[in-house]
Every structure is written in C-alpha cells, then in structure tokens.
Design a protein around this motif. Sequence first.
Motif, mmCIF file in Angstrom:
data_model
loop_
_atom_site.group_PDB
_atom_site.id
_atom_site.type_symbol
_atom_site.label_atom_id
_atom_site.label_comp_id
_atom_site.label_asym_id
_atom_site.label_seq_id
_atom_site.Cartn_x
_atom_site.Cartn_y
_atom_site.Cartn_z
ATOM 1 N N SER A 124 11.589 5.829 -0.716
ATOM 2 C CA SER A 124 11.161 7.190 -1.433
ATOM 3 C C SER A 124 10.979 6.908 -2.996
ATOM 4 O O SER A 124 9.661 7.402 -3.546
ATOM 5 C CB SER A 124 12.171 8.105 -1.070
ATOM 6 N N MET A 125 11.829 6.218 -3.451
ATOM 7 C CA MET A 125 11.587 5.741 -4.853
ATOM 8 C C MET A 125 10.559 4.874 -4.915
ATOM 9 O O MET A 125 9.816 4.851 -6.349
ATOM 10 C CB MET A 125 12.918 5.403 -5.439
ATOM 11 N N ALA A 126 10.287 3.906 -4.203
ATOM 12 C CA ALA A 126 9.271 3.191 -4.331
ATOM 13 C C ALA A 126 7.891 3.820 -4.295
ATOM 14 O O ALA A 126 6.914 3.306 -5.281
ATOM 15 C CB ALA A 126 9.496 1.816 -3.411
ATOM 16 N N ALA A 127 8.041 4.776 -3.375
ATOM 17 C CA ALA A 127 6.389 5.502 -3.295
ATOM 18 C C ALA A 127 6.338 6.395 -4.428
ATOM 19 O O ALA A 127 5.356 6.288 -5.074
ATOM 20 C CB ALA A 127 6.529 6.420 -1.872
ATOM 21 N N ARG A 128 7.564 6.840 -5.045
ATOM 22 C CA ARG A 128 7.221 7.666 -6.273
ATOM 23 C C ARG A 128 6.649 6.910 -7.571
ATOM 24 O O ARG A 128 5.793 7.347 -8.257
ATOM 25 C CB ARG A 128 8.543 8.174 -6.499
ATOM 26 N N ILE A 129 7.357 5.722 -7.757
ATOM 27 C CA ILE A 129 6.894 4.993 -8.789
ATOM 28 C C ILE A 129 5.656 4.062 -8.704
ATOM 29 O O ILE A 129 5.260 3.203 -9.468
ATOM 30 C CB ILE A 129 8.095 4.259 -9.408
ATOM 31 N N LEU A 130 5.210 3.909 -7.420
ATOM 32 C CA LEU A 130 4.319 2.838 -6.914
ATOM 33 C C LEU A 130 3.182 2.805 -8.005
ATOM 34 O O LEU A 130 2.810 1.782 -8.827
ATOM 35 C CB LEU A 130 3.706 3.071 -5.624
ATOM 36 N N TYR A 131 2.317 3.809 -8.249
ATOM 37 C CA TYR A 131 1.062 3.913 -9.087
ATOM 38 C C TYR A 131 1.618 3.880 -10.524
ATOM 39 O O TYR A 131 0.974 2.988 -11.108
ATOM 40 C CB TYR A 131 0.339 5.083 -8.766
ATOM 41 N N SER A 132 2.770 4.229 -10.842
ATOM 42 C CA SER A 132 2.807 4.092 -12.563
ATOM 43 C C SER A 132 3.149 2.668 -12.904
ATOM 44 O O SER A 132 2.868 2.048 -13.782
ATOM 45 C CB SER A 132 3.868 5.150 -13.137
ATOM 46 N N GLU A 133 4.208 2.245 -11.742
ATOM 47 C CA GLU A 133 4.335 0.831 -12.166
ATOM 48 C C GLU A 133 3.371 -0.057 -11.928
ATOM 49 O O GLU A 133 3.268 -1.059 -12.617
ATOM 50 C CB GLU A 133 5.644 0.385 -11.022
ATOM 51 N N MET A 134 2.307 0.093 -11.062
ATOM 52 C CA MET A 134 1.114 -0.763 -10.819
ATOM 53 C C MET A 134 0.397 -0.641 -12.407
ATOM 54 O O MET A 134 -0.097 -1.762 -12.634
ATOM 55 C CB MET A 134 0.136 -0.228 -9.747
#
Length: 315
Positions: A265-275
């Motif tokens: 859930s956290m990985a999905a939330r931060i996926l695009y900003s971390e990319m």
Amino acid sequence: MKKEVTQAIEAFNLGKLVAIPTETVYGLSAPINNPKLIERIFKLKERPFFDPLIVHVSSIDEAKKWCGKWPELAQKLAEKFWPGPLTLVLPKNDKVSDMITSGLQTVGIRCPNHPLSLEFIKELGIPLAAPSANKFGKTSPTHIDHVKSEFNSSDVYFLDGGESQVGIESTIIQINDDKVIFLRKGAITPSMIKPYCDQFEFTIVEADPHKILAPGQIKHHYMPKIPLVLVKDKGNAFENAKAASTLCGIDINLGRELVLSEDPSMAARILYSEMRNTCADGVEFIYFVFKQQWSESELWTAILDRLTRASSFIG
Ligand code: AMP
Ligand code: MG
C-alpha cells in the motif's frame, strides 16, 4: 462553496482545463458535455484519440444517468467500493459522446474518493472526463507539483488536494453478460471483487494480454524521463546495480536504485513520486530490484504491472 471550487468552475468558462486531486492520481478534467474542452484534454496531453477517458461522477445515481445498462452487480460493487479506486466499464447511452469513449459503445465510469473533487463535481452539476494529468505515456502525477511541472497555468487551473493516497490508477473491470473482465489491475483486487461475482454467477477473467481492450494495457506507459531497469534480486546491492547497468549498457556509477516500501500500500502510494525523485541530475538510469515473493501479492502485482510498462529493460 469553497473558493477554489468556484475558481475551478470559472476556469472552465475561460476555456481552461482543471487538474483535480483523486485518491489514485491527479486527473486533467473537463465537463463531459463540453466537446471543445474534451478535445483540449487530448491536445494538451498529446493523447491519441483512440484512448478513451474515464467519466468521474459524485454518486451512484449520477453514474446511472450515463449508462445504457446498470446491472445489479454494478450496483453492488459501486455500493461497496465507491467512492473509491474502481472503474466500471458498462454500455453507454447516447448522452455520452464518442470523443470520450473513442467510439466504443461502453463507458468507463467511477466515483473518486476525494472530498474536494466530489464537491467540485457536485457543484458543477455534470460529471468530469479526466485522464491522468500527465503527458501521454509518461509518469502519472500524485502531487499537484507533478502536474505543474508539465502544464502551464494559462492552460490549466490547479486544484490542490494534497498527495494521492492510493497512488496508482484505478482498477478497471468490464461487466459483460456473465463475465467480469479485469482490464487494469489496481488497489481493488480480484479477491475483493470475487465474492460479488460468485453471488451473481459472473466469471472473472483476465484481459487477453495480446489484445488491447484498454489503453492502460499498452506496452509502454508511465515512463520516467530516463531508462528504468527491472532486475530480479541477485542478493546484494552491487550485483543488483551491476545487472541493471549491464542490461542498459550505461556505467554502473550513473545508476540509482528506486527504493519503495516492503508494504505494497505504501509502495503504491509513493511509486510515482519516487520514480520522479530518483531521476535526479547526473543519474542516467534508475533500477528497481524485484523480490520473487512479491509476485504472490495482488497489490504488488498491480505495482509491478506499472513498473513493467514503465521500464525500458527487464532482466
Ligand atoms: P488514464 O485515466 O489516463 O489512466 O486512462 C484511463 C484508462 O481507462 C485508459 O487506459 C482507458 O482505456 C480506460 N478506459 C476508459 N474508458 C474505457 C472503455 N469504455 N473501455 C475500456 N477501457 C476504458
Ligand atoms: Mg494515464
């Protein structure tokens, strides 16, 4: 009415689009009864006209007004998962223009779970067509600053609703006579939908990967500005970086690892900003290390679907 909602409605009158916050990603919106502004979405996004737009409503009753059929299963799923990250693809009626559905006889419809956008749709009194607020094929925005980095305020009014809490695009399912077809994976997973399908004797099927039924299935999508390399975990950081650099043929020192959370859930939330953050100055490729055990998690599968489409090299 909130001041920014009044301003957003006014922006449409001035010929601008409105960037809206949702729990999935930010959308670039126009009222569904305004063909000029709908056309403008495709122009500004550089999106091909074959890629249909999702219609965003503020209630179940509003959704029904635009569908040719509203099966009992749709009612049950909407009651359970709306407002939320589930798009239902259903037969459309004549009031929905072909430009929105790219000529398809179906419409993708959902009720987003964000108070500001729900208020905006209610006050406007008409649903919004809204694809993600990024240039076609590029990384989706989960923060208003991501949208501002790609569009100008002369073209777009920016409604700031904070960080998107889900972080990946909605699950899309098509409801046919006796089948529920998963067109796009997302936070609402097959096992969450299954009990309702069993109850109504619907079979769940995965979309044929060789047939493009939804443009979210296009092979390249969500791409960052430099190559993203996916590698299976080789057990240590140096081996992982080496494998990634060998695959893309760029010096190992110019790579940087994209690090997400172990919690999907956290990985999905931060996926695009971390990319976006990982693509810093001086970095020429980014890589993500995929752990085998993740393939057993439905939400990880949805995240990996995005990463696979966003990647230039997979090894
Ligand atoms: P985006 O909002 O940019 O993530 O794109 C919306 C996604 O919804 C696209 O991949 C569309 O193909 C999909 N979609 C919208 N309407 C339909 C439809 N009628 N049938 C199948 N897919 C749809
Ligand atoms: Mg998109």
